[in-house]
Write a protein that holds these residues in place. Structure first.
Motif, mmCIF file in Angstrom:
data_model
loop_
_atom_site.group_PDB
_atom_site.id
_atom_site.type_symbol
_atom_site.label_atom_id
_atom_site.label_comp_id
_atom_site.label_asym_id
_atom_site.label_seq_id
_atom_site.Cartn_x
_atom_site.Cartn_y
_atom_site.Cartn_z
ATOM 1 N N PHE A 73 0.841 -1.206 0.000
ATOM 2 C CA PHE A 73 0.000 0.000 0.000
ATOM 3 C C PHE A 73 0.873 1.252 0.000
ATOM 4 O O PHE A 73 0.638 2.182 -0.766
ATOM 5 N N THR A 74 1.861 1.285 0.890
ATOM 6 C CA THR A 74 2.739 2.444 1.021
ATOM 7 C C THR A 74 3.533 2.680 -0.254
ATOM 8 O O THR A 74 3.655 3.808 -0.727
ATOM 9 N N GLN A 75 4.045 1.613 -0.824
ATOM 10 C CA GLN A 75 4.915 1.734 -1.990
ATOM 11 C C GLN A 75 4.157 1.973 -3.294
ATOM 12 O O GLN A 75 4.599 2.756 -4.137
ATOM 13 N N GLY A 121 -11.539 -7.465 3.151
ATOM 14 C CA GLY A 121 -12.768 -6.727 3.450
ATOM 15 C C GLY A 121 -13.269 -5.867 2.307
ATOM 16 O O GLY A 121 -14.469 -5.717 2.100
ATOM 17 N N GLY A 122 -12.350 -5.319 1.514
ATOM 18 C CA GLY A 122 -12.746 -4.459 0.398
ATOM 19 C C GLY A 122 -12.865 -5.188 -0.928
ATOM 20 O O GLY A 122 -13.348 -4.621 -1.905
ATOM 21 N N ALA A 158 -5.817 0.542 6.287
ATOM 22 C CA ALA A 158 -6.925 1.496 6.376
ATOM 23 C C ALA A 158 -7.146 2.032 7.786
ATOM 24 O O ALA A 158 -7.798 3.053 7.970
ATOM 25 N N LEU A 159 -6.592 1.348 8.798
ATOM 26 C CA LEU A 159 -6.860 1.735 10.188
ATOM 27 C C LEU A 159 -5.735 2.536 10.836
ATOM 28 O O LEU A 159 -5.817 2.853 12.016
ATOM 29 N N GLN A 160 -4.716 2.844 10.083
ATOM 30 C CA GLN A 160 -3.567 3.552 10.654
ATOM 31 C C GLN A 160 -4.013 4.836 11.366
ATOM 32 O O GLN A 160 -4.712 5.659 10.791
ATOM 33 N N GLY A 161 -3.615 4.956 12.616
ATOM 34 C CA GLY A 161 -3.903 6.167 13.398
ATOM 35 C C GLY A 161 -5.297 6.235 13.982
ATOM 36 O O GLY A 161 -5.653 7.231 14.607
ATOM 37 N N PHE A 218 -15.176 5.343 11.678
ATOM 38 C CA PHE A 218 -14.638 4.817 10.426
ATOM 39 C C PHE A 218 -15.369 3.518 10.041
ATOM 40 O O PHE A 218 -15.778 3.340 8.896
ATOM 41 N N ILE A 219 -15.539 2.624 11.005
ATOM 42 C CA ILE A 219 -16.212 1.339 10.763
ATOM 43 C C ILE A 219 -17.641 1.588 10.287
ATOM 44 O O ILE A 219 -18.091 0.996 9.297
#
Length: 173
Positions: A49-51, A79-80, A121-124, A133-134
């Protein structure tokens, strides 16, 4: 059962845990789609995801999902997964889909206790922000999830009942 069984639902809904038990109950193989992706890319999903970003991840996820069509297996999707491209339509046409449903509060409890670092998706997100968010993501994804052939209340349904639901659905199909 000659078709794959696709488990769909929000992250933390138990797709992998239930999937392994279900595969055992039905004498089928178990495939974790996220694990297949990790094996293919040679890095963790958060690293990917980051890259490369979410768009590239979703394209790869869709490609690997569609490679599973001939598998006689219980397949735990991300989930997505059903919510991008034509993935849900493809799942409906190529297997039996099961939506594992949990309430936002139950998902919140599970996700708070999980390794959030492994979920891009849940970072932070914690506490109230995580619950919000959920709720928002579930509302967004509900039209896809609700297309599943079988809906299971994950907390109040036994494994035997899930197995019977699948067998009944397959006989009537």
């Amino acid at each position: 059962m000659n078709k794959p069984i696709f488990l769909i639902g929000f992250m933390g809904s138990g797709k992998t845990t239930v999937g392994k038990k279900l595969a055992n109950c039905l004498h089928m193989n178990f495939i974790d789609l996220d694990q297949r992706i990790v094996e293919r890319i040679g890095m963790s999903i958060p690293e990917y995801f980051t890259q490369y970003g979410e768009r590239n991840f979703r394209e790869l996820e869709s490609q690997i999902l569609k490679e599973q069509q001939d598998e006689r297996a219980v397949i735990s999707t991300g989930g997505g997964s059903p919510c991008f491209f034509d993935n849900m339509q493809w799942i409906l046409e190529n297997g039996i889909s099961i939506y594992l449903y949990l309430t936002p509060k139950a998902l919140h409890t599970r996700l708070q206790q999980s390794n959030i670092a492994s979920r891009p998706a849940l970072q932070g997100l914690r506490d109230e922000a995580l619950l919000q968010f959920i709720e928002e993501k579930l509302d967004e994804r509900a039209p896809f999830y609700k297309q599943a052939h079988i809906h299971i209340d994950q907390i109040n349904t036994s494994l035997d009942t899930i197995c019977q639901s699948i067998e009944t659905y397959a006989k009537n199909k």
